[in-house]
Scaffold this motif. Structure first.
Motif, mmCIF file in Angstrom:
data_model
loop_
_atom_site.group_PDB
_atom_site.id
_atom_site.type_symbol
_atom_site.label_atom_id
_atom_site.label_comp_id
_atom_site.label_asym_id
_atom_site.label_seq_id
_atom_site.Cartn_x
_atom_site.Cartn_y
_atom_site.Cartn_z
ATOM 1 N N ALA A 277 65.415 -26.338 122.573
ATOM 2 C CA ALA A 277 65.183 -24.902 122.363
ATOM 3 C C ALA A 277 66.510 -24.170 122.169
ATOM 4 O O ALA A 277 66.628 -23.290 121.295
ATOM 5 C CB ALA A 277 64.424 -24.319 123.545
ATOM 6 N N LEU A 278 67.518 -24.532 122.968
ATOM 7 C CA LEU A 278 68.840 -23.936 122.796
ATOM 8 C C LEU A 278 69.434 -24.310 121.448
ATOM 9 O O LEU A 278 70.032 -23.470 120.761
ATOM 10 C CB LEU A 278 69.768 -24.390 123.924
ATOM 11 N N GLU A 281 67.833 -22.193 118.790
ATOM 12 C CA GLU A 281 68.294 -20.803 118.907
ATOM 13 C C GLU A 281 69.713 -20.647 118.355
ATOM 14 O O GLU A 281 70.010 -19.719 117.596
ATOM 15 C CB GLU A 281 68.237 -20.366 120.369
ATOM 16 N N TRP A 282 70.596 -21.570 118.756
ATOM 17 C CA TRP A 282 71.982 -21.497 118.284
ATOM 18 C C TRP A 282 72.058 -21.698 116.774
ATOM 19 O O TRP A 282 72.799 -20.995 116.072
ATOM 20 C CB TRP A 282 72.839 -22.541 118.996
ATOM 21 N N ILE A 284 69.761 -21.106 114.487
ATOM 22 C CA ILE A 284 69.253 -19.918 113.779
ATOM 23 C C ILE A 284 70.345 -18.854 113.710
ATOM 24 O O ILE A 284 70.588 -18.254 112.647
ATOM 25 C CB ILE A 284 67.999 -19.362 114.490
ATOM 26 N N HIS A 285 71.026 -18.639 114.825
ATOM 27 C CA HIS A 285 72.121 -17.666 114.855
ATOM 28 C C HIS A 285 73.224 -18.069 113.873
ATOM 29 O O HIS A 285 73.739 -17.237 113.104
ATOM 30 C CB HIS A 285 72.681 -17.560 116.272
ATOM 31 N N SER A 308 63.145 -29.634 114.811
ATOM 32 C CA SER A 308 64.055 -28.520 115.058
ATOM 33 C C SER A 308 64.497 -27.872 113.750
ATOM 34 O O SER A 308 64.577 -26.639 113.653
ATOM 35 C CB SER A 308 65.278 -29.007 115.841
ATOM 36 N N LYS A 311 61.802 -25.561 112.558
ATOM 37 C CA LYS A 311 61.771 -24.290 113.281
ATOM 38 C C LYS A 311 62.871 -23.356 112.810
ATOM 39 O O LYS A 311 62.666 -22.147 112.657
ATOM 40 C CB LYS A 311 61.908 -24.558 114.779
#
Length: 317
Positions: A277-278, A281-282, A284-285, A308, A311
């Protein structure tokens, strides 16, 4: 259409990804599943890695071992042809110095040309596992630059022995690799950039980066090479990590750093699910920031990260 034309053919940041050929004897269906999973994001091209043969030792049950050569992932050319035929998506097989002689390369080029596959990624490749440093194959090459020269000669209608090619096809176009945090064998970044410039001058039309997790290093790298007169597209290679173990393995294997702010968050993860999940998130950023800076394309490394990557792609495309 060449890769450089494909990434210019869209108003938004182009999407592409890299896959490995299946392990020997396992079939291609799982590979099709990967492509099916990511096809909705309109990939402009798909890279297929190439793997050299390695020595393996077979126990003969009499106290002796037999040393043989084995290629665990054969079939790069066939996979490229199968995917291009099935999906009508441009495929880009990797062409290596490592493990291949000049004659081996020539036969690969002939096969690819017969199949209508004319985009390549030209790489030196990794050293053999049983060797402490890179050793070229007999009658092979030390550097991707030499491999480019052979491809250029082939495009001009000249075989490696100097004899003419009677019927020439569509010329090959190709990209090369680059390293925002420098190649691990390079003495410094300046020397690394010197060789990148040589590869571009020899004919490479774009460069794809080693994976990185710190966009600042990519931006600084691009700024530096532009000052050196390197003006081809520099495509960021991105991978979301998905397992706790990767937080140590990736920096060690690829000689890259995790930014401190990411390392701090990663240390809080207790499970692979939290880590994945991290990673998403990273990533995508990272991708949003790269897109805001106008990168022409983002290239995803999908090994052990297909879900991943999907996503991430859903969030940014």
């Amino acid at each position: 259409m060449r890769v450089v034309d494909l990434i210019k053919s869209t108003d938004k940041t182009a999407f592409s990804f890299e896959i490995l050929p299946p392990l020997k004897g396992t079939g291609i269906e799982k590979l099709y599943q990967t492509v099916d999973t990511l096809r909705e994001f309109d990939p402009k091209y798909i890279n297929i890695t190439t793997h050299r043969s390695e020595y393996v030792y077979k126990d003969l049950d009499n106290g002796l071992f037999q040393r043989t050569r084995l290629r665990r992932r054969p079939g790069t050319v066939a996979v490229a042809a199968a995917l291009q035929n099935k999906y009508n998506i441009t495929t880009v097989p990797h062409i290596l110095c490592s493990g291949f002689s000049r004659e081996d390369t020539e036969y690969v080029l002939l096969d690819l040309q017969f199949l209508g596959i004319t985009d390549l990624l030209v790489l030196r490749g990794d050293k053999a596992k049983h060797e402490p440093t890179f050793v070229p194959e007999s009658n092979g090459y030390n550097h991707a630059l030499e491999l480019e020269m052979q491809i250029n000669d082939f495009n001009k209608g000249v075989f490696v022995d100097g004899s003419p090619i009677k019927v020439t096809g569509t010329p090959f176009s190709y990209g090369v690799a680059c390293y925002p945090e420098k190649h691990d064998e390079s003495p410094n970044l300046e020397q690394d950039i010197y060789w990148l410039k040589k590869k571009i001058e020899t004919g490479a039309e774009y460069a794809v980066t080693q994976m990185f997790f710190d966009n600042r290093k990519y931006f600084k790298f691009v700024e530096r090479i532009r000052k050196e007169g390197i003006n081809v597209p520099i495509i960021p290679g991105i991978k979301p990590f998905s397992k706790l173990s990767q937080l140590n393995i990736i920096p060690k294997t690829f000689k890259i750093d995790l930014p401190q702010e990411l390392a701090v968050e990663a240390m809080k993860c207790q499970t692979d699910e939290e880590t994945a999940a991290l990673g998403v998130e990273w990533c995508i950023h990272q991708c949003r920031e790269l897109i805001a800076h106008g990168v022409p394309s983002i290239h995803f490394y999908t090994v052990s990260a297909v879900d991943s990557v999907k996503k991430v792609a859903k969030a940014i495309y």
